[in-house]
Design a protein around this motif. Structure first.
Motif, PDB file in Angstrom:
ATOM      1  N   GLU A 104      -1.124 -21.555  -9.736  1.00 40.75           N
ATOM      2  CA  GLU A 104      -1.714 -22.609  -9.238  1.00 40.75           C
ATOM      3  C   GLU A 104      -1.740 -22.837  -7.460  1.00 40.75           C
ATOM      4  OE1 GLU A 104      -0.817 -26.241 -10.906  1.00 40.75           O
ATOM      5  OE2 GLU A 104      -1.140 -25.553 -13.308  1.00 40.75           O
ATOM      6  N   ASP A 105      -0.676 -22.339  -7.109  1.00 41.03           N
ATOM      7  CA  ASP A 105      -0.422 -22.414  -5.647  1.00 41.03           C
ATOM      8  C   ASP A 105      -0.977 -21.162  -4.772  1.00 41.03           C
ATOM      9  OD1 ASP A 105       1.434 -20.475  -6.397  1.00 41.03           O
ATOM     10  OD2 ASP A 105       3.142 -21.190  -5.472  1.00 41.03           O
ATOM     11  N   LEU A 106      -1.720 -20.269  -5.498  1.00 36.90           N
ATOM     12  CA  LEU A 106      -2.433 -19.152  -4.887  1.00 36.90           C
ATOM     13  C   LEU A 106      -3.323 -19.705  -3.782  1.00 36.90           C
ATOM     14  CD1 LEU A 106      -2.866 -16.070  -4.422  1.00 36.90           C
ATOM     15  CD2 LEU A 106      -4.640 -16.180  -6.263  1.00 36.90           C
ATOM     16  N   GLY A 107      -3.456 -19.333  -2.544  1.00 39.36           N
ATOM     17  CA  GLY A 107      -4.264 -19.601  -1.723  1.00 39.36           C
ATOM     18  C   GLY A 107      -5.366 -18.422  -1.387  1.00 39.36           C
ATOM     19  N   SER A 108      -6.076 -18.676  -0.366  1.00 45.88           N
ATOM     20  CA  SER A 108      -7.148 -17.746  -0.146  1.00 45.88           C
ATOM     21  C   SER A 108      -7.260 -17.174   1.670  1.00 45.88           C
ATOM     22  CB  SER A 108      -8.351 -18.334  -0.202  1.00 45.88           C
ATOM     23  OG  SER A 108      -8.682 -19.508   0.728  1.00 45.88           O
ATOM     24  N   GLU A 109      -5.973 -17.543   2.111  1.00 42.70           N
ATOM     25  CA  GLU A 109      -5.704 -16.780   3.283  1.00 42.70           C
ATOM     26  C   GLU A 109      -5.137 -15.612   3.182  1.00 42.70           C
ATOM     27  OE1 GLU A 109      -6.494 -18.696   6.183  1.00 42.70           O
ATOM     28  OE2 GLU A 109      -7.334 -20.167   4.778  1.00 42.70           O
TER      29      GLU A 109
END
Length: 129
Positions: A104-109
């Motif tokens: 759930e904490d996967l970002g896209s940066e």
């Protein structure tokens, strides 16, 4: 010795610390102020009981008198770097990548997938899913 250590016990602690001086009381018994050279109090939110490490100066001929939680390292134990390397070598790369991509904490940066993989490894080490 094959006995398992007891679970940590909580003790009542009171610390009155002034510059250059500390009074520490454990379970109502004051520790001799002249023997205290320092202390460290450590607590993570996830741990139930904080850890208090008291640094002391012992009078001649006295090794220690009092209560303590003691952990003894096995000198024959494996090098921590080897243990970590063995653990990482046993990780299934596909399972790690899938778990990281589903966090759930996967970002896209930039580097967020690597960050998610490291968090996932840390969770697995702690026994979290």
């Amino acid at each position: 010795m094959t006995e398992q250590p007891e679970q940590p016990q909580a003790h009542g602690v009171r610390i009155d610390s002034q510059f250059g001086h500390a009074t520490i009381v454990v379970d109502g018994a004051s520790l001799p102020a002249e023997q205290i050279t320092g202390y460290s109090l450590q607590h993570s939110i996830q741990d139930a009981i904080p850890t208090l490490l008291i640094h002391t100066r012992q009078p001649h001929g006295v090794a220690w008198q009092g209560l303590a939680r003691v952990a003894i390292a096995d000198p024959q134990a494996a090098d921590p770097a080897e243990v970590i390397a063995e653990y990482l070598a046993a990780v299934d790369p596909a399972a790690l990548e899938n778990a990281a991509l589903n966090r759930e904490d996967l970002g896209s940066e930039r580097f967020d997938l690597t960050r998610a993989m490291l968090r996932q490894l840390a969770d697995w080490v702690k026994g979290d899913q």
